[in-house]
Design an enzyme around this catalytic site. Sequence first.
Site: not given
Ligand code: BES
Ligand code: ZN
Length: 628
Positions: A295, A319-320, A323, A342, A400, A408
């Site tokens: 995002e 989703h993005e 954010h 999330e 991480d 989520y």
């Molecule tokens: N912000 C996240 C990606 C992220 C999370 C990067 C933690 C680094 C550490 C992004 O918004 C996200 O949640 N992406 C998901 C997709 C979403 C539709 C569930 C993904 O990348 O799978």
């Molecule tokens: Zn996200």
Amino acid sequence: MTRRFAAALLAVTALTCGRTDQSRTQPPPSTSQESDIHTFARPDEARVTHVALDLRADFTAKVLAGTATLTLQRAEGSTQVVLDTSKLTIDGVATSDGTPLTFRLGDIDAILGRPLTVDLPPDVSAVVITYRTSPEADALQWLAPSQTAGRKQPYLYSQGQAILTRTWIPTQDSPGIRQTYSARVTVPRGLRAVMSAEQLTPDGVDASNSRVFEFKLTQPIPPYLIAIAIGDLAFRAIGPRTGVYTEPSMLDQAADEFADLEKMVTAAETLLGPYRWGRYDLLVLPPSFPFGGMENPRLTFATPTILAGDRSLVSLVAHELAHSWSGNLVTNATWRDFWLNEGVTTYVELRLMEALYGADRAAMLDVLARRSLNDEIERLGGMASPDTILHVDLTGRNPDDGATVIPYEKGAALFKLLERTLGRARFDAYLRSYFDRYAFQPITTSSFIADLRTHLLAGDAALEQKLKLEEWLYKPGLPDNAPQPASPALLLVEQQAKAIGGGAAASSVKANQWTTQEWQHFLESLPGEMSLAQLSDLDRTFRLTDRRNSEVLFTWLRIAIRHRYEPAMPALERFLTSQGRRKFLRPLYEDLMKTDWGKPEARRIYERARPLYHSVATMTLDPIVKGT
Ligand code: BES
Ligand code: ZN
């Protein structure tokens, strides 16, 4: 913290927030429990408020080099500023007028990197750091031309979340320390730079054998949202404030897939209040991008694996976009509070899908999400596992590790419960007011719960008892008052999947009008064990191995691995070597590694594919495939 620093901190925070009504807007005083354990910064002494970058991209050396000028807000009596770095070479630190300053790089911490401490004479309010990144910078992926769609030009992109920005910018890399930024980026001629900021020179300006691009972002953001991409990029407008960037050969497909982008932003504004970032564009990256989406403000980064051709995977964009409120406007104060980024976002994502595509589609997504939550709880060790706690303990761990399905989907389930219990009208009004109250501020789990009690529950004891908030936030598992998603359409699909288990032929399945979500659910609902004859019947009838939809193919490939269904193995190898999205890679490699026959296959394919993947993916996959 000394008292003097504490007092100064309050002054600094008030300034940063730019608010006058302190009683209403002041974040609660930070206790040790609520301070960010993933930064070396001591913002109560000196705090970075603005980052000005002047960087040159060297694609041969795989290095970004130049200067970062940091504007500081200092507490009275402070003598140092402490920054986060990782794998950076620091060539020097000086004041704005060039007077050298003394600095020290501390010991390397395997997770956090290295603190950079700069001594500050009185009255110095900016430091200029001359530095270069390492070719191994975790945030940056340097792609060879062969790894792009066009195959002619190289490509660079960054991924900052959670604590990777420190591998390309020496700053205070904590989500609670908001900074504005500006940048001047010099790239080889023929390439274009984009950032998560306003473009001051959209087409760049020629310099000797190179092109210079300038950017600025006037809204303060957490540093994990500073982002850059450089490549052969083309742009197409979708609406007045929306559009898509990608390599020229992908532009038509991308513009068609995201045709509803402008409508999405408008729907989000209706629900959440004004969009405060100006433009909302998408950047569709090369296939190695490790996430579905990221995002980055004004410019969401997205995987090309959502280009399904039928707009069926656009919930990721919802989703993005969400954010832009939950995460980018109101930000988790520490990575422990990640579920607030999330969880709210995932809840809003579903509301946007409902607003744009109807309640049936949203219900399907909800059912699929609940299954993924249940699977994740199992993967993490069951309902008693501490990693299923929303306010997860990340002591001694990489943030991480907390990026599981829990923040989520357990997070989103809590917001659904609040919505159901209080009614949409009341809950929606609360949500909107929450974004206004905390706009451009960090939020902790405890300040969130306090806000909820003040502004939504208002002392209603019966309501408190019904909601079981403490259990939701601080206990493992999924509380028994979680709303149960239901989709009549998916129920029909499920019955047909069960019929296959009872020996029905694939040709008896009525699947002509099925959407992506119905296919996903059908495949996930098939019996755990089938005969190879059943698999090949399904495959022949529905051409599953040839599917181009990444989600459907992924689900089918997991079934194929479970049964060692050989005809799908070439497709599996193609999938693992042609995209680098961690969500797809991890389960597939894990499944392979669980079997004797799959282990050597996984190792062979990984060896070939690893150079394609971003470090975010290899950091997860190395221990699984290589055992390191
Ligand atoms: N912000 C996240 C990606 C992220 C999370 C990067 C933690 C680094 C550490 C992004 O918004 C996200 O949640 N992406 C998901 C997709 C979403 C539709 C569930 C993904 O990348 O799978
Ligand atoms: Zn996200």
